[in-house]
Design a protein around this motif. Structure first.
Motif, PDB file in Angstrom:
ATOM      1  N   LEU A 151      40.531  46.048  44.560  1.00 30.93           N
ATOM      2  CA  LEU A 151      40.579  44.668  45.023  1.00 30.93           C
ATOM      3  C   LEU A 151      41.567  44.626  46.174  1.00 30.93           C
ATOM      4  O   LEU A 151      42.648  45.198  46.095  1.00 30.93           O
ATOM      5  N   HIS A 152      41.189  43.939  47.260  1.00 27.48           N
ATOM      6  CA  HIS A 152      42.072  43.900  48.426  1.00 27.48           C
ATOM      7  C   HIS A 152      41.972  42.555  49.115  1.00 27.48           C
ATOM      8  O   HIS A 152      40.877  42.043  49.331  1.00 27.48           O
ATOM      9  N   LYS A 153      43.123  41.986  49.410  1.00 26.66           N
ATOM     10  CA  LYS A 153      43.170  40.732  50.172  1.00 26.66           C
ATOM     11  C   LYS A 153      43.024  41.078  51.652  1.00 26.66           C
ATOM     12  O   LYS A 153      43.829  41.829  52.215  1.00 26.66           O
ATOM     13  N   ARG A 154      41.992  40.556  52.278  1.00 23.44           N
ATOM     14  CA  ARG A 154      41.739  40.786  53.702  1.00 23.44           C
ATOM     15  C   ARG A 154      41.372  39.462  54.356  1.00 23.44           C
ATOM     16  O   ARG A 154      40.543  38.724  53.832  1.00 23.44           O
ATOM     17  N   HIS A 155      41.996  39.197  55.492  1.00 17.89           N
ATOM     18  CA  HIS A 155      41.681  37.994  56.254  1.00 17.89           C
ATOM     19  C   HIS A 155      41.811  36.738  55.391  1.00 17.89           C
ATOM     20  O   HIS A 155      41.026  35.793  55.523  1.00 17.89           O
ATOM     21  N   GLY A 156      42.783  36.755  54.475  1.00 13.78           N
ATOM     22  CA  GLY A 156      43.050  35.594  53.638  1.00 13.78           C
ATOM     23  C   GLY A 156      42.132  35.440  52.445  1.00 13.78           C
ATOM     24  O   GLY A 156      42.241  34.445  51.719  1.00 13.78           O
ATOM     25  N   ARG A 157      41.241  36.410  52.207  1.00 13.92           N
ATOM     26  CA  ARG A 157      40.300  36.315  51.084  1.00 13.92           C
ATOM     27  C   ARG A 157      40.302  37.626  50.300  1.00 13.92           C
ATOM     28  O   ARG A 157      40.542  38.694  50.859  1.00 13.92           O
ATOM     29  N   TRP A 158      40.012  37.513  48.994  1.00 13.68           N
ATOM     30  CA  TRP A 158      39.939  38.701  48.159  1.00 13.68           C
ATOM     31  C   TRP A 158      38.572  39.361  48.299  1.00 13.68           C
ATOM     32  O   TRP A 158      37.539  38.685  48.288  1.00 13.68           O
ATOM     33  N   PHE A 159      38.572  40.670  48.416  1.00  9.30           N
ATOM     34  CA  PHE A 159      37.345  41.455  48.452  1.00  9.30           C
ATOM     35  C   PHE A 159      37.364  42.453  47.301  1.00  9.30           C
ATOM     36  O   PHE A 159      38.390  43.073  47.024  1.00  9.30           O
ATOM     37  N   SER A 160      36.226  42.595  46.661  1.00 11.90           N
ATOM     38  CA  SER A 160      36.070  43.540  45.563  1.00 11.90           C
ATOM     39  C   SER A 160      35.213  44.708  46.052  1.00 11.90           C
ATOM     40  O   SER A 160      34.065  44.511  46.466  1.00 11.90           O
ATOM     41  N   LEU A 161      35.783  45.911  46.030  1.00 12.75           N
ATOM     42  CA  LEU A 161      35.075  47.097  46.499  1.00 12.75           C
ATOM     43  C   LEU A 161      34.568  47.870  45.292  1.00 12.75           C
ATOM     44  O   LEU A 161      35.352  48.458  44.543  1.00 12.75           O
TER      45      LEU A 161
ATOM     46  N   ALA B 244      44.540  46.957  42.657  1.00 14.36           N
ATOM     47  CA  ALA B 244      44.589  45.838  43.592  1.00 14.36           C
ATOM     48  C   ALA B 244      45.743  46.013  44.568  1.00 14.36           C
ATOM     49  O   ALA B 244      46.817  46.492  44.197  1.00 14.36           O
ATOM     50  N   PHE B 245      45.518  45.586  45.815  1.00 19.55           N
ATOM     51  CA  PHE B 245      46.504  45.706  46.874  1.00 19.55           C
ATOM     52  C   PHE B 245      46.670  44.362  47.584  1.00 19.55           C
ATOM     53  O   PHE B 245      45.696  43.628  47.756  1.00 19.55           O
ATOM     54  N   PRO B 246      47.879  44.047  48.051  1.00 22.99           N
ATOM     55  CA  PRO B 246      48.069  42.810  48.816  1.00 22.99           C
ATOM     56  C   PRO B 246      47.515  42.957  50.225  1.00 22.99           C
ATOM     57  O   PRO B 246      47.209  44.065  50.688  1.00 22.99           O
ATOM     58  N   GLU B 247      47.428  41.824  50.920  1.00 26.60           N
ATOM     59  CA  GLU B 247      46.967  41.878  52.314  1.00 26.60           C
ATOM     60  C   GLU B 247      47.991  42.600  53.185  1.00 26.60           C
ATOM     61  O   GLU B 247      47.648  43.464  53.985  1.00 26.60           O
TER      62      GLU B 247
ATOM     63  N   GLY C  57      52.547  43.728  53.211  1.00 25.03           N
ATOM     64  CA  GLY C  57      53.775  43.768  52.434  1.00 25.03           C
ATOM     65  C   GLY C  57      54.435  42.405  52.367  1.00 25.03           C
ATOM     66  O   GLY C  57      54.996  42.013  51.331  1.00 25.03           O
ATOM     67  N   ALA C  58      54.357  41.637  53.459  1.00 25.78           N
ATOM     68  CA  ALA C  58      54.990  40.322  53.494  1.00 25.78           C
ATOM     69  C   ALA C  58      54.305  39.333  52.562  1.00 25.78           C
ATOM     70  O   ALA C  58      54.938  38.387  52.081  1.00 25.78           O
ATOM     71  N   SER C  59      53.013  39.520  52.295  1.00 27.33           N
ATOM     72  CA  SER C  59      52.272  38.583  51.442  1.00 27.33           C
ATOM     73  C   SER C  59      52.165  39.067  49.999  1.00 27.33           C
ATOM     74  O   SER C  59      51.453  38.460  49.196  1.00 27.33           O
ATOM     75  N   ALA C  60      52.869  40.159  49.655  1.00 24.12           N
ATOM     76  CA  ALA C  60      52.687  40.779  48.340  1.00 24.12           C
ATOM     77  C   ALA C  60      52.995  39.825  47.201  1.00 24.12           C
ATOM     78  O   ALA C  60      52.238  39.747  46.223  1.00 24.12           O
ATOM     79  N   LEU C  61      54.096  39.083  47.285  1.00 24.12           N
ATOM     80  CA  LEU C  61      54.452  38.172  46.200  1.00 24.12           C
ATOM     81  C   LEU C  61      53.406  37.084  46.038  1.00 24.12           C
ATOM     82  O   LEU C  61      52.958  36.807  44.916  1.00 24.12           O
ATOM     83  N   ARG C  62      52.991  36.472  47.136  1.00 20.88           N
ATOM     84  CA  ARG C  62      51.971  35.419  47.064  1.00 20.88           C
ATOM     85  C   ARG C  62      50.664  35.950  46.493  1.00 20.88           C
ATOM     86  O   ARG C  62      50.052  35.321  45.619  1.00 20.88           O
ATOM     87  N   ASP C  63      50.238  37.115  46.970  1.00 18.70           N
ATOM     88  CA  ASP C  63      48.972  37.676  46.504  1.00 18.70           C
ATOM     89  C   ASP C  63      49.053  38.087  45.036  1.00 18.70           C
ATOM     90  O   ASP C  63      48.083  37.935  44.289  1.00 18.70           O
ATOM     91  N   ARG C  64      50.193  38.607  44.623  1.00 17.62           N
ATOM     92  CA  ARG C  64      50.357  38.985  43.216  1.00 17.62           C
ATOM     93  C   ARG C  64      50.359  37.751  42.318  1.00 17.62           C
ATOM     94  O   ARG C  64      49.844  37.783  41.195  1.00 17.62           O
ATOM     95  N   ARG C  65      50.928  36.647  42.793  1.00 11.30           N
ATOM     96  CA  ARG C  65      50.893  35.404  42.017  1.00 11.30           C
ATOM     97  C   ARG C  65      49.459  34.943  41.797  1.00 11.30           C
ATOM     98  O   ARG C  65      49.102  34.446  40.730  1.00 11.30           O
ATOM     99  N   GLU C  66      48.613  35.106  42.812  1.00  7.31           N
ATOM    100  CA  GLU C  66      47.218  34.699  42.681  1.00  7.31           C
ATOM    101  C   GLU C  66      46.507  35.536  41.625  1.00  7.31           C
ATOM    102  O   GLU C  66      45.701  35.027  40.848  1.00  7.31           O
ATOM    103  N   LEU C  67      46.810  36.819  41.614  1.00  3.14           N
ATOM    104  CA  LEU C  67      46.052  37.739  40.770  1.00  3.14           C
ATOM    105  C   LEU C  67      46.634  37.874  39.364  1.00  3.14           C
ATOM    106  O   LEU C  67      45.889  38.028  38.402  1.00  3.14           O
ATOM    107  N   GLN C  68      47.967  37.841  39.215  1.00  6.26           N
ATOM    108  CA  GLN C  68      48.642  38.060  37.932  1.00  6.26           C
ATOM    109  C   GLN C  68      48.090  39.327  37.259  1.00  6.26           C
ATOM    110  O   GLN C  68      47.435  39.277  36.214  1.00  6.26           O
ATOM    111  N   PRO C  69      48.357  40.506  37.857  1.00  6.88           N
ATOM    112  CA  PRO C  69      47.773  41.753  37.349  1.00  6.88           C
ATOM    113  C   PRO C  69      48.286  42.116  35.970  1.00  6.88           C
ATOM    114  O   PRO C  69      49.310  41.624  35.505  1.00  6.88           O
TER     115      PRO C  69
END
Length: 322
Positions: free
Chosen positions: A43-53, A223-226, A228-240
């Motif tokens: 799972l990867h956040k790209r261009h502000g959206r999550w993508f599932s590979l 799963a990876f954040p978009e 490094g700067a957005s890691a906390l925000r992206d992790r909050r969305e996902l709650q791995p």
């Protein structure tokens, strides 16, 4: 520092002294793609959206890049494939590494901060036949570095507008967002069960080997954040459900957790410290809220068990490598 996630939430990591795998990586990728083609590998956040590979996508990309790397090697007249990766761990980096290993090559991970004489010395030892580098500043440092190769060395990047030179040939990587539809993952729907979170760079010795263990052996979704700067925000969305992290990253997370509790002796600090140590029912929502702010609420799930590192299956690259 006895945080509730300090000992229970982290994926055991591979021994940094262990070798990366050999060509059986290709067999493992093909087996995952055959048995569970629709299951997400990344799972990867790209261009502000999550993508599932999916594994089907990963299998296709590994086969395609295996052919690309092998053709580049033949064009250089080289026998041994040696790929260097430098930057943040993400699907681009991991898939290219899988392709290099499937092609019978070796993979080396270099600290993204290396530049100048330090970078030149590392490249002289490794003598890469290909490389992947992330970040404009890092790419600039690599373009200024000698390669000691008879022909320009292919340099994979995610920014195709960067120009190469007589030492490095720029090779743009395909953006999965061009072929994979977003929307498979949405935040705010509870913890992402079974998902392993990674927000590390190749500065972490052993990181890539641990990633391969988690993806290939245990079959977990990583799963990876978009950024490094957005890691906390992206992790909050996902709650791995689990974290794959270096000792340094674990320490920073624990420090961040403690810093958010307020000053020593304050009401918030006393309340959260009590909740952390208490088995009382009231402590559970306090702990969950505190961890949710850090994107770690899902870590109350049973910890991920990753098998012990396997025996060496290929020659060990120099220890600039994973």
């Amino acid at each position: 520092m006895n945080s509730p996630f300090e000992h229970r939430a982290f994926v055991p990591t591979a021994d940094p002294a262990a070798s990366l795998r050999g060509t059986e990586v290709g067999d493992a990728v093909r087996e995952h793609a055959r048995r569970t083609p629709d299951r997400p590998a990344f799972l990867h956040k790209r261009h502000g959206r999550w993508f599932s590979l999916s594994w089907a996508y990963v299998g296709q990309e590994v086969a395609r890049l295996d052919a690309v790397l092998s053709a580049q090697l033949a064009a250089q007249g080289a026998r041994d494939l040696r790929l260097v990766v430098s930057g943040a761990y993400d699907p681009d980096l991991v898939i290219l590494a899988l392709a290099a290993l499937a092609a019978g090559g070796k993979v080396y991970a270099l600290d993204p901060a290396l530049a100048g004489a330090d970078l030149a010395r590392a490249l002289a030892v490794i003598a890469p036949t290909q490389a992947l580098v992330q970040g404009r500043r890092a790419i600039g440092a690599w373009l200024d570095s000698p390669t000691h190769a008879r022909a320009p060395v292919p340099l994979f990047v995610t920014r195709p507008f960067i120009q190469g030179n007589e030492r490095w040939t720029i090779v743009p990587l395909r953006d999965p967002a061009e072929t994979v539809a977003p929307g498979a993952v949405r935040g705010g729907r509870g913890p992402a069960a079974g998902v392993v979170w990674v927000d590390e760079t190749t500065q972490w010795t052993g990181g890539l080997a641990s990633l391969l263990d988690a993806v290939l052996d245990d079959g977990r979704t990583v799963a990876f954040p978009e950024t490094g700067a957005s890691a906390l925000r992206d992790r909050r969305e996902l709650q791995p459900a689990s974290l794959l992290a270096s000792a340094a990253r674990r320490s920073r997370l624990i420090e961040e957790d403690r810093a958010r509790r307020g000053a020593q002796g304050g009401l918030l600090r006393r309340l959260t410290d009590w909740a952390e140590r208490s088995p009382a029912f009231l402590a559970h929502p306090i702990n969950r809220r505190r961890l949710a702010v850090l994107g770690l609420a899902g870590l109350d799930h049973p910890p991920l068990a990753v098998p012990a590192p396997s025996v060496a299956l290929a020659a060990r690259p120099v220890d600039a490598a994973v």
